[in-house]
Design a protein around this motif. Structure first.
Motif, mmCIF file in Angstrom:
data_model
loop_
_atom_site.group_PDB
_atom_site.id
_atom_site.type_symbol
_atom_site.label_atom_id
_atom_site.label_comp_id
_atom_site.label_asym_id
_atom_site.label_seq_id
_atom_site.Cartn_x
_atom_site.Cartn_y
_atom_site.Cartn_z
ATOM 1 N N GLY A 263 6.869 103.772 29.552
ATOM 2 C CA GLY A 263 7.848 103.241 30.495
ATOM 3 C C GLY A 263 7.429 103.532 31.926
ATOM 4 N N LEU A 264 8.195 103.026 32.862
ATOM 5 C CA LEU A 264 7.897 103.211 34.280
ATOM 6 C C LEU A 264 7.863 104.684 34.654
ATOM 7 N N GLU A 265 8.791 105.464 34.123
ATOM 8 C CA GLU A 265 8.825 106.899 34.424
ATOM 9 C C GLU A 265 7.560 107.589 33.907
ATOM 10 N N ASP A 266 7.130 107.223 32.698
ATOM 11 C CA ASP A 266 5.905 107.798 32.129
ATOM 12 C C ASP A 266 4.697 107.453 32.994
ATOM 13 N N LEU A 267 4.597 106.179 33.375
ATOM 14 C CA LEU A 267 3.467 105.736 34.189
ATOM 15 C C LEU A 267 3.470 106.416 35.553
ATOM 16 N N TYR B 6 -12.617 112.053 25.385
ATOM 17 C CA TYR B 6 -12.607 110.908 24.459
ATOM 18 C C TYR B 6 -11.246 110.767 23.771
ATOM 19 N N ILE B 7 -10.716 111.898 23.328
ATOM 20 C CA ILE B 7 -9.420 111.871 22.636
ATOM 21 C C ILE B 7 -8.326 111.379 23.578
ATOM 22 N N LEU B 8 -8.316 111.867 24.810
ATOM 23 C CA LEU B 8 -7.295 111.449 25.774
ATOM 24 C C LEU B 8 -7.367 109.946 26.038
ATOM 25 N N PHE B 9 -8.564 109.406 26.264
ATOM 26 C CA PHE B 9 -8.696 107.962 26.482
ATOM 27 C C PHE B 9 -8.239 107.174 25.260
ATOM 28 N N TYR B 10 -8.574 107.650 24.091
ATOM 29 C CA TYR B 10 -8.169 106.990 22.849
ATOM 30 C C TYR B 10 -6.643 106.972 22.734
ATOM 31 N N LEU B 11 -6.026 108.119 22.993
ATOM 32 C CA LEU B 11 -4.562 108.212 22.894
ATOM 33 C C LEU B 11 -3.881 107.322 23.934
ATOM 34 N N LEU B 12 -4.358 107.350 25.163
ATOM 35 C CA LEU B 12 -3.769 106.508 26.203
ATOM 36 C C LEU B 12 -3.897 105.028 25.862
ATOM 37 N N ARG B 13 -5.041 104.643 25.335
ATOM 38 C CA ARG B 13 -5.238 103.245 24.952
ATOM 39 C C ARG B 13 -4.205 102.819 23.917
ATOM 40 N N ASP B 14 -3.966 103.689 22.955
ATOM 41 C CA ASP B 14 -3.053 103.344 21.870
ATOM 42 C C ASP B 14 -1.583 103.326 22.279
ATOM 43 N N VAL B 15 -1.193 104.154 23.238
ATOM 44 C CA VAL B 15 0.220 104.230 23.601
ATOM 45 C C VAL B 15 0.552 103.497 24.894
#
Length: 127
Positions: A104-108, A90-99
């Motif tokens: 950037g392309l490298e992160d993705l 749940y925390i991971l999905f929440y964090l990903l949604r927010d950021v």
């Protein structure tokens, strides 16, 4: 206009045939307004009968139809969590949604690489 994998695929397939939204609408039996929403990324139907009619109208091969169905699946704006993702899930999905919009392309690319290690399903769309 929002480009989704489905809107991109429909536009590519229709331009290959020289079809307008009006022509696709006529051949698929849907309204021109509905075709516009799909091609502009405002609607991402995941209904098999809609996708069958689109595939038929666009004269898609079996492989292309599978790619269209995959594009529709990954174009859905709602992601359903697994039945019990656990607190960290749940925390991971929440964090990903927010950021997500700040990645950037490298992160993705790094996140995609990690996900592909665990998910062996082939995505048929070219990336």
């Amino acid at each position: 206009m929002s480009v989704t994998p489905l809107s991109y695929a429909v536009r590519e397939y229709s331009s290959r045939l020289g079809y307008t939204q009006k022509k696709i609408a006529e051949l698929s039996g849907y309204s021109e307004a509905y075709m516009s929403r799909i091609q502009n990324g405002l609607s991402s139907p995941n209904n098999p009968s809609v996708l069958d009619r689109l595939a038929h109208a666009l004269q898609l091969s079996g492989h292309e139809k599978a790619a269209l169905i995959d594009a529709a699946r990954i174009s859905q704006r709602c992601i359903q969590l697994p039945p019990d993702p656990g607190v960290r899930g749940y925390i991971l999905f929440y964090l990903l949604r927010d950021v997500f919009n700040n990645l950037g392309l490298e992160d993705l690319t790094q996140i995609e690489s990690i996900c592909r290690k665990f998910d062996k399903k082939e995505i048929l769309m070219e990336t």
